[in-house]
Design an enzyme around this catalytic site. Structure first.
Site, short mmCIF file in Angstrom:
data_model
loop_
_atom_site.label_atom_id
_atom_site.label_comp_id
_atom_site.label_asym_id
_atom_site.label_seq_id
_atom_site.Cartn_x
_atom_site.Cartn_y
_atom_site.Cartn_z
CD GLU A 254 -2.03 2.28 1.77
OE1 GLU A 254 -1.80 2.83 1.03
OE2 GLU A 254 -2.64 2.13 2.97
CB CYS A 288 -1.24 6.83 1.23
SG CYS A 288 -2.69 6.00 1.91
C1 UN1 Z 1 -3.31 6.04 4.49
O1 UN1 Z 1 -3.11 7.06 4.30
O2 UN1 Z 1 -2.38 5.38 4.58
O3 UN1 Z 1 -9.02 6.98 3.45
C2 UN1 Z 1 -4.72 5.49 4.68
C3 UN1 Z 1 -8.24 7.82 4.41
C4 UN1 Z 1 -8.28 6.78 5.74
C5 UN1 Z 1 -6.91 5.79 5.49
C6 UN1 Z 1 -6.00 6.48 4.83
N1 UN1 Z 1 -9.32 6.12 6.07
O4 UN1 Z 1 -7.85 8.60 4.00
#
Ligand code: UN1
Length: 519
Positions: A254, A288
């Site tokens: 990820e 992310c």
């Molecule tokens: C991440 O930034 O690794 O959708 C995950 C979202 C959060 C998860 C992000 N529920 O922004």
């Protein structure tokens, strides 16, 4: 209060700091020492994998519904500790408290989903092509899972791995980010104590990236690891993919994102601007799923930009224990790297969003800053208008509070621009035209698509993951992650008392191919 924290292998703290000591500081208040960390080295990682290997078979023998009960208990104990865990998230990585509470909620949601999976971990009964023979499928645990996670979601994203991995009967070695070790230790304790997880089934390794990679490589060579899960940069992700590929394993990766938001002529511009603020600058742009580039139709660009700029100028930035849109960088090292990204701003760009750019200090102030900027590592929110496809800012993830803006004329061009950087995690379109929405969904390379919602804020029971530079197609969350932590085994059982050969001893019904209805 400063605590000393260490790795934990087979239920025993691994003391002695073979990887050195680390002072874990609050990024909103650098003089606040959150924890004194005794780091492990590559041998610590290998020892943890060996302990996991030793514990795994007995854990797999615990009936899945009983493992599901452990997940239920973990959910309840996390819920009972929600405030203190969220406070620790805020203190250790500077995530605003309301958001930190949401992050803790995401663990509970994940437990709520998987506690029932213990009673459901279905296989199938499948008809055979021959009589007196039955076919079956079973989900088997993979074995030992080594999980390496980032610190921007120091407890929620780890739970996306740990919960299903444990539920499926795997033993786990978890290495949290080296800038969120206290959250790591707290989550470890909640899982092990709150879930009654036996020693060795979950192990915690606190180590830096280099020691972790070396340890992982050795543990793979020794045959202690069957599955790797990694959340972090595309660069490290590709190294992990390469390493696991050599062992004929496919890691669950990820990785980063350059998440686009397309604003079409029919968009509700206030809604789009509010979403751009939340996904561009929430968590200081260090998710992310953070917004990378707004791709606005040229007819609404000026109007959208004016609204986005106004909201950003007015946004409360500062002390994450207060009601702010965003607080400090997760760690000073992300501030240093963000300075490099700011260096990509070119003369053809127009910069908006704040009273200045760069680090927020008393000498380089942000209007309306909440608290003392010099106490922590804070950056001005930065909107960069006029980005071009060839710009570094357009092509790369800029982990931090920076959003690029560009324009398009026809939707196909917007989709092409949205895919151009080669990531493919999250994406968004603002439109009231169903054709636009479905054409975008079909054309976008991202694993996740939002229609009239921001690029962030995925719910815990839909597949989460990306393509291209964002990942190798693996998916977390919901039933889809079960395929990461189990392997299908098929079984056939012949009770005919003969050797019935597949494909050869199969009865055939003879059709009359010349049959036609009377004319
Ligand atoms: C991440 O930034 O690794 O959708 C995950 C979202 C959060 C998860 C992000 N529920 O922004």
């Amino acid at each position: 209060m400063t605590r000393t924290i260490t790795s934990v292998i087979g239920g025993t703290p691994a003391t002695g700091a073979p990887g050195g000591r680390l002072a874990d500081r609050n990024p909103a208040q650098l003089d606040d020492l959150v924890a004194d960390v005794e780091l492990g080295d590559s041998d610590t990682f290998v020892a943890a994998c060996r302990a996991a290997r030793e514990a795994q078979l007995a854990w797999a023998d615990v009936p899945a519904p009983v493992r599901g009960r452990a997940i239920a208990h973990i959910g309840r104990v996390v819920e009972a500790n929600a405030e203190s865990l969220a406070q620790l998230v805020t203190r250790e990585i500077g995530k605003p408290y309301a958001e930190a509470l949401g992050e803790v909620r995401e663990i509970v949601d994940t437990c709520d989903f998987f506690l029932g999976e213990g009673r459901r971990l279905y296989g199938q009964t499948v008809p055979s092509e021959m009589p007196d023979k039955q076919l079956f499928t079973f989900r088997n645990p993979v074995g030992v899972a080594a999980i390496i996670t980032a610190g921007n979601f120091p407890v929620a994203v780890p739970s996306w791995y740990l919960v299903p991995a444990l539920l499926c009967g795997n033993a786990v070695v978890w290495k949290p980010a080296d800038y969120s070790p206290a959250c790591g230790e707290a989550l470890y304790e909640l899982f092990v104590r709150g879930g009654g997880i036996p020693d060795g089934v979950l192990n915690l390794v606190l180590a830096d990236g280099e020691a972790t990679f070396a340890g992982l490589s050795q543990a793979l060579d020794a045959g202690y690891v069957d599955k790797v899960g990694f959340t972090g940069s595309s660069q490290v992700g590709s190294k992990i993919g390469e390493l696991t590929g050599r062992h004929l394993q496919s890691a669950c990766l990820e990785l980063g994102g350059k998440n686009p938001m397309v604003v079409t002529p029919s968009a509700d511009l206030d809604l789009a601007a509010e979403a751009a603020l939340f996904s561009g600058f929430g968590t200081a742009g260090q998710r992310c799923t953070s917004l990378g580039t707004v791709i606005a139709h040229e007819s609404v660009h000026d109007d959208f930009l004016a609204r986005f700029d106004k909201l950003t100028q007015q946004a409360a930035v500062g002390d994450p224990t207060q009601a702010v849109v965003f607080g400090p960088m997760l760690d000073p090292k992300f501030g240093e790297r963000f300075e490099d990204f700011l260096g990509w701003i070119q003369p053809h760009h127009t910069v908006l969003g704040s009273s200045a750019t760069g680090r927020i200090t008393a000498a380089n102030p942000r209007d309306g800053f909440v608290g003392d900027p010099d106490a922590g590592v804070y950056y001005h929110p930065t909107i960069v208008d006029g980005v071009r496809e060839t710009d570094e800012i357009f092509r790369n993830e800029t982990f931090g509070p920076l959003v690029g803006v560009t324009t398009y004329r026809a939707l196909d061009e917007a989709i092409r621009l949205a895919n151009a950087p080669g990531y493919g995690l999250s994406s968004s379109i603002y439109t009231t035209d169903a054709n636009d929405a479905f054409r975008f969904r079909r054309g976008i390379s991202a694993g996740m698509v939002s229609i009239n919602n921001s690029t962030s804020g995925a719910e815990a029971h839909l597949p989460f993951g990306g393509n291209g530079k964002s990942g190798n197609g693996s998916r977390q969350s919901g039933v889809w992650v079960l395929d990461q932590f189990t392997r299908w085994q098929s079984m056939n059982w012949d009770y005919s008392g003969r050797l019935q050969k597949a494909q050869m001893d199969v009865a055939e019904l003879v059709p009359d191919e010349s049959f036609r209805l009377p004319g």
